[in-house]
Structures are given as C-alpha cells and as structure tokens.
Design a protein around this motif. Structure first.
Motif, PDB file in Angstrom:
ATOM      1  N   MET A   1      43.014  24.863  15.756  1.00 45.33           N
ATOM      2  CA  MET A   1      41.685  25.362  16.096  1.00 45.33           C
ATOM      3  C   MET A   1      40.693  24.204  16.046  1.00 45.33           C
ATOM      4  N   SER A   2      39.784  24.228  16.993  1.00 45.80           N
ATOM      5  CA  SER A   2      38.765  23.182  17.075  1.00 45.80           C
ATOM      6  C   SER A   2      37.744  23.361  15.955  1.00 45.80           C
ATOM      7  N   SER A   3      37.594  22.305  15.163  1.00 45.48           N
ATOM      8  CA  SER A   3      36.606  22.401  14.080  1.00 45.48           C
ATOM      9  C   SER A   3      35.193  22.424  14.658  1.00 45.48           C
ATOM     10  N   LEU A   4      35.022  21.824  15.823  1.00 43.95           N
ATOM     11  CA  LEU A   4      33.720  21.833  16.491  1.00 43.95           C
ATOM     12  C   LEU A   4      33.332  23.267  16.868  1.00 43.95           C
ATOM     13  N   ALA A   5      34.283  24.007  17.419  1.00 48.35           N
ATOM     14  CA  ALA A   5      34.037  25.403  17.808  1.00 48.35           C
ATOM     15  C   ALA A   5      33.739  26.253  16.572  1.00 48.35           C
ATOM     16  N   LEU A   6      34.536  26.086  15.541  1.00 42.90           N
ATOM     17  CA  LEU A   6      34.341  26.859  14.319  1.00 42.90           C
ATOM     18  C   LEU A   6      32.989  26.540  13.678  1.00 42.90           C
ATOM     19  N   ASN A   7      32.653  25.261  13.626  1.00 44.24           N
ATOM     20  CA  ASN A   7      31.351  24.868  13.060  1.00 44.24           C
ATOM     21  C   ASN A   7      30.203  25.472  13.854  1.00 44.24           C
ATOM     22  N   TYR A   8      30.345  25.508  15.173  1.00 43.67           N
ATOM     23  CA  TYR A   8      29.302  26.068  16.023  1.00 43.67           C
ATOM     24  C   TYR A   8      29.099  27.558  15.710  1.00 43.67           C
ATOM     25  N   VAL A   9      30.196  28.294  15.641  1.00 40.24           N
ATOM     26  CA  VAL A   9      30.122  29.734  15.357  1.00 40.24           C
ATOM     27  C   VAL A   9      29.561  29.969  13.955  1.00 40.24           C
ATOM     28  N   MET A  10      30.034  29.215  12.978  1.00 40.74           N
ATOM     29  CA  MET A  10      29.550  29.388  11.600  1.00 40.74           C
ATOM     30  C   MET A  10      28.056  29.088  11.504  1.00 40.74           C
ATOM     31  N   ASN A  11      27.602  28.083  12.246  1.00 44.29           N
ATOM     32  CA  ASN A  11      26.179  27.750  12.254  1.00 44.29           C
ATOM     33  C   ASN A  11      25.360  28.916  12.828  1.00 44.29           C
ATOM     34  N   LEU A  12      25.834  29.501  13.928  1.00 46.06           N
ATOM     35  CA  LEU A  12      25.143  30.652  14.506  1.00 46.06           C
ATOM     36  C   LEU A  12      25.086  31.805  13.504  1.00 46.06           C
ATOM     37  N   LEU A  13      26.229  32.112  12.916  1.00 46.89           N
ATOM     38  CA  LEU A  13      26.318  33.252  11.994  1.00 46.89           C
ATOM     39  C   LEU A  13      25.547  33.029  10.694  1.00 46.89           C
ATOM     40  N   SER A  14      25.258  31.789  10.387  1.00 54.09           N
ATOM     41  CA  SER A  14      24.502  31.518   9.162  1.00 54.09           C
ATOM     42  C   SER A  14      23.032  31.919   9.304  1.00 54.09           C
ATOM     43  N   HIS A  15      22.585  32.104  10.540  1.00 51.82           N
ATOM     44  CA  HIS A  15      21.183  32.459  10.775  1.00 51.82           C
ATOM     45  C   HIS A  15      20.960  33.957  10.922  1.00 51.82           C
ATOM     46  N   ARG A  16      21.904  34.647  11.578  1.00 55.99           N
ATOM     47  CA  ARG A  16      21.795  36.097  11.762  1.00 55.99           C
ATOM     48  C   ARG A  16      23.141  36.650  12.192  1.00 55.99           C
ATOM     49  N   GLU A  17      23.233  37.996  12.224  1.00 57.25           N
ATOM     50  CA  GLU A  17      24.447  38.647  12.717  1.00 57.25           C
ATOM     51  C   GLU A  17      24.509  38.493  14.237  1.00 57.25           C
ATOM     52  N   TYR A  18      25.703  38.321  14.759  1.00 53.55           N
ATOM     53  CA  TYR A  18      25.934  38.277  16.209  1.00 53.55           C
ATOM     54  C   TYR A  18      27.088  39.207  16.535  1.00 53.55           C
ATOM     55  N   SER A  19      27.017  39.813  17.721  1.00 55.17           N
ATOM     56  CA  SER A  19      28.173  40.576  18.190  1.00 55.17           C
ATOM     57  C   SER A  19      29.199  39.580  18.713  1.00 55.17           C
TER      58      SER A  19
ATOM     59  N   GLU B   1      40.648  29.478  24.558  1.00 58.11           N
ATOM     60  CA  GLU B   1      41.503  29.418  23.371  1.00 58.11           C
ATOM     61  C   GLU B   1      40.675  29.072  22.133  1.00 58.11           C
ATOM     62  N   GLU B   2      39.791  28.079  22.256  1.00 56.29           N
ATOM     63  CA  GLU B   2      38.931  27.702  21.126  1.00 56.29           C
ATOM     64  C   GLU B   2      38.024  28.871  20.723  1.00 56.29           C
ATOM     65  N   ILE B   3      37.493  29.562  21.728  1.00 56.63           N
ATOM     66  CA  ILE B   3      36.607  30.697  21.471  1.00 56.63           C
ATOM     67  C   ILE B   3      37.370  31.795  20.732  1.00 56.63           C
ATOM     68  N   ASP B   4      38.546  32.161  21.260  1.00 61.03           N
ATOM     69  CA  ASP B   4      39.356  33.208  20.643  1.00 61.03           C
ATOM     70  C   ASP B   4      39.704  32.866  19.197  1.00 61.03           C
ATOM     71  N   GLN B   5      40.134  31.634  18.970  1.00 67.09           N
ATOM     72  CA  GLN B   5      40.552  31.225  17.630  1.00 67.09           C
ATOM     73  C   GLN B   5      39.378  31.217  16.646  1.00 67.09           C
ATOM     74  N   ALA B   6      38.256  30.670  17.069  1.00 65.36           N
ATOM     75  CA  ALA B   6      37.092  30.580  16.175  1.00 65.36           C
ATOM     76  C   ALA B   6      36.583  31.979  15.811  1.00 65.36           C
ATOM     77  N   ILE B   7      36.496  32.854  16.797  1.00 69.36           N
ATOM     78  CA  ILE B   7      35.998  34.204  16.536  1.00 69.36           C
ATOM     79  C   ILE B   7      36.990  34.989  15.685  1.00 69.36           C
ATOM     80  N   ALA B   8      38.269  34.870  15.998  1.00 66.17           N
ATOM     81  CA  ALA B   8      39.292  35.568  15.210  1.00 66.17           C
ATOM     82  C   ALA B   8      39.248  35.115  13.756  1.00 66.17           C
ATOM     83  N   TYR B   9      39.082  33.823  13.526  1.00 65.65           N
ATOM     84  CA  TYR B   9      39.004  33.293  12.167  1.00 65.65           C
ATOM     85  C   TYR B   9      37.795  33.883  11.430  1.00 65.65           C
ATOM     86  N   CYS B  10      36.658  33.914  12.100  1.00 56.73           N
ATOM     87  CA  CYS B  10      35.434  34.454  11.481  1.00 56.73           C
ATOM     88  C   CYS B  10      35.562  35.947  11.202  1.00 56.73           C
ATOM     89  N   GLN B  11      36.238  36.667  12.077  1.00 56.47           N
ATOM     90  CA  GLN B  11      36.441  38.096  11.846  1.00 56.47           C
ATOM     91  C   GLN B  11      37.406  38.327  10.693  1.00 56.47           C
TER      92      GLN B  11
END
Length: 152
Positions: free
Chosen positions: A1-19, A35-45
């Motif tokens: 999984m791309s750490s860049l993608a995961l960091n991006y998602v975590m940064n967004l989620l740190s500010h507010r809830e997102y669908s 693939e990066e999107i699927d993996q990052a979102i699945a990890y966060c879920q």
C-alpha cells in the motif's frame, strides 16, 4: 500500500468525517491509482477511522441543526455523499430528531407571522420554502395560518 495515499486519507480524516465516496473522489483528483485508493480506504475502514454509518449520523445531525428536513438530507446523502439508501434508512430509524418540532422552529425563525391567515401567494412561498428545505408537508401544514394557542 502506498504510504502517500494512506497519509493523504489520514490527513483528510483528521479534520472531519468523510464518506467513502468523498474520499474516493478526492483521491482520484490527486491521481492515485484505483488500487492505492482501495487499499488506503479499506485500511482506514478496518481501523474504524472511516465509517459511512458514522459519517451519516454526523451529517444528519449537522444538517438538521441547520434547519433542513429529512427529505433534503436523505437526497444530499445519496446524491452528493454517495451513501447507500440502506445505511441512510438505518441511521434515520435510530435518530431521535423530532422533525415536526424542527419544522416549527424553522417556520418561527423564517416566517415569524406564519400563524396568521396568509394570502395565497405568501402561503405558497412558505410551502415552497419548507418543501425545498426537505420537510414533509405533514410536518408543517397544520402550523401555517392556524390558531397560535394550539401549539405553544
């Protein structure tokens, strides 16, 4: 999984809830692969950092506090936020919002003289406003042009 993608998602989620839908759109704008999107979102879920259920609860409370009715909120959740109808219905069943009382508060605020007999044009304006803000007509129809002592 791309750490860049995961960091991006975590940064967004740190500010507010997102669908999930919103996160996917934002990540696609940043040109992450599917693939990066699927993996990052699945990890966060999996870590319960992202939940459409929790997002829906938060959105429902936030929009109702701003004076919007259930119809408008459901439509926004489905069309703008990509939330599935089953999730929306489950959250709505669990919420304890009195939509009729909310409609009355909106009427009082927007149309202070709503209780008085209204000319047809004004009645139509009030109805259009209330319907466009997502209220069922049953939630406000009895209040418009009625005896004020009935509801206070």
């Amino acid at each position: 999984m791309s750490s860049l993608a995961l960091n991006y998602v975590m940064n967004l989620l740190s500010h507010r809830e997102y669908s999930e839908f919103e996160l996917r759109c934002k990540m696609q704008e940043k040109a992450f692969s599917e693939e990066e999107i699927d993996q990052a979102i699945a990890y966060c879920q999996q870590k319960n950092w992202q939940s459409d259920q929790r997002f829906t609860e938060s959105y429902l409370n936030s929009r109702s506090q701003r004076g919007y009715g259930i119809n408008r909120i459901k439509q926004e959740l489905r069309q703008l936020k990509g939330i599935e109808s089953a999730t929306i219905e489950a959250v709505v069943r669990e919420c304890d919002i009195d939509w009729s009382a909310l409609a009355l508060n909106v009427l009082r605020k927007k149309f202070p003289d709503y209780k008085e007999k209204q000319p047809p044009k004004m009645r139509q304006k009030i109805w259009q406003y209330m319907l466009s803000h997502g209220f069922h007509q049953e939630d406000f129809a009895d209040y418009v042009g009625s005896d004020p002592s009935e509801f206070d």
